[in-house]
Design an enzyme around this catalytic site. Sequence first.
Site, short mmCIF file in Angstrom:
data_model
loop_
_atom_site.label_atom_id
_atom_site.label_comp_id
_atom_site.label_asym_id
_atom_site.label_seq_id
_atom_site.Cartn_x
_atom_site.Cartn_y
_atom_site.Cartn_z
N ILE A 64 -34.82 -45.54 42.41
CA ILE A 64 -34.73 -46.22 43.71
C ILE A 64 -35.04 -47.68 43.39
O ILE A 64 -35.99 -47.99 42.67
CB ILE A 64 -35.73 -45.63 44.73
N SER A 65 -34.20 -48.61 43.86
CA SER A 65 -34.37 -50.02 43.50
C SER A 65 -35.69 -50.57 44.02
O SER A 65 -36.24 -50.09 45.01
CB SER A 65 -33.23 -50.86 44.08
N GLN A 66 -36.16 -51.61 43.34
CA GLN A 66 -37.37 -52.32 43.76
C GLN A 66 -37.12 -52.95 45.14
O GLN A 66 -36.05 -53.54 45.36
CB GLN A 66 -37.62 -53.41 42.70
#
Length: 216
Positions: A64-66
Amino acid sequence: MKDTYRHQGLRKKLVQEIVKKGICNAEVLRAIESIPRHLFIPDNALHKYAYEDKAFPIGSGQTISQPYTVAFQTDLLDLKPRNKVLEIGTGSGYQTAVLLAMGTKVFSVERQKALFDRTKLLLPKLGYNAKLFFGDGYKGLPEFAPFDKIIVTAGAPFIPEDLLAQLKVGGILVIPVGEDNEQIMKKIVKLAANEYQTEDLGQFRFVPLLKEKGRD
Ligand code: SAH
């Protein structure tokens, strides 16, 4: 699957952190503040870290992206309500939820079947309605083109021609471009049928945009 006051408090802190890092788009910040990111992370043991500004594993070797990166890319898209947006790399569905919270219509493509299946169940359960597709993001979705905006959430070795072709004139493509683990964020504006303006906006680190079908 619960959101709590504690989670909401942690989100406020996360938003303050993102503001310090330079994001000032109020609608983007509101979206981050409203979306229960912990519910997009499949491993419950990681939920207590969900409001740290970090990427986390979501299975199938993906992340999951930052939140800062999500906010940065979303800001670059210059979204207007009812914009038709194509997202490449559905993953956990978190970025999809942020796009929806901005009032846009989202079409999202995921290459890994296990992630696609999970997120297809999760998003409606959380009240988010996007059109989700299992397929190859390099090809986009020609049958639903053109799009006002396109966002790629994995590192692309090059800019796929098909995605440029599926952008409206005046539309924006936001894509991290580069091999290995280091990409340059590019904002590409389609000025005319075959005319583009490209801006480089700093270094980021994404999982790669897969060429071959991933193993599940
Ligand atoms: N937006 C996601 C980011 C997930 S990481 C989130 O916030 O959770 C990038 C995602 O791109 C992964 O889920 C990966 O499986 C997917 N991906 C990689 N190559 C792809 C391709 N060619 N087409 C579509 N999706 C792809």
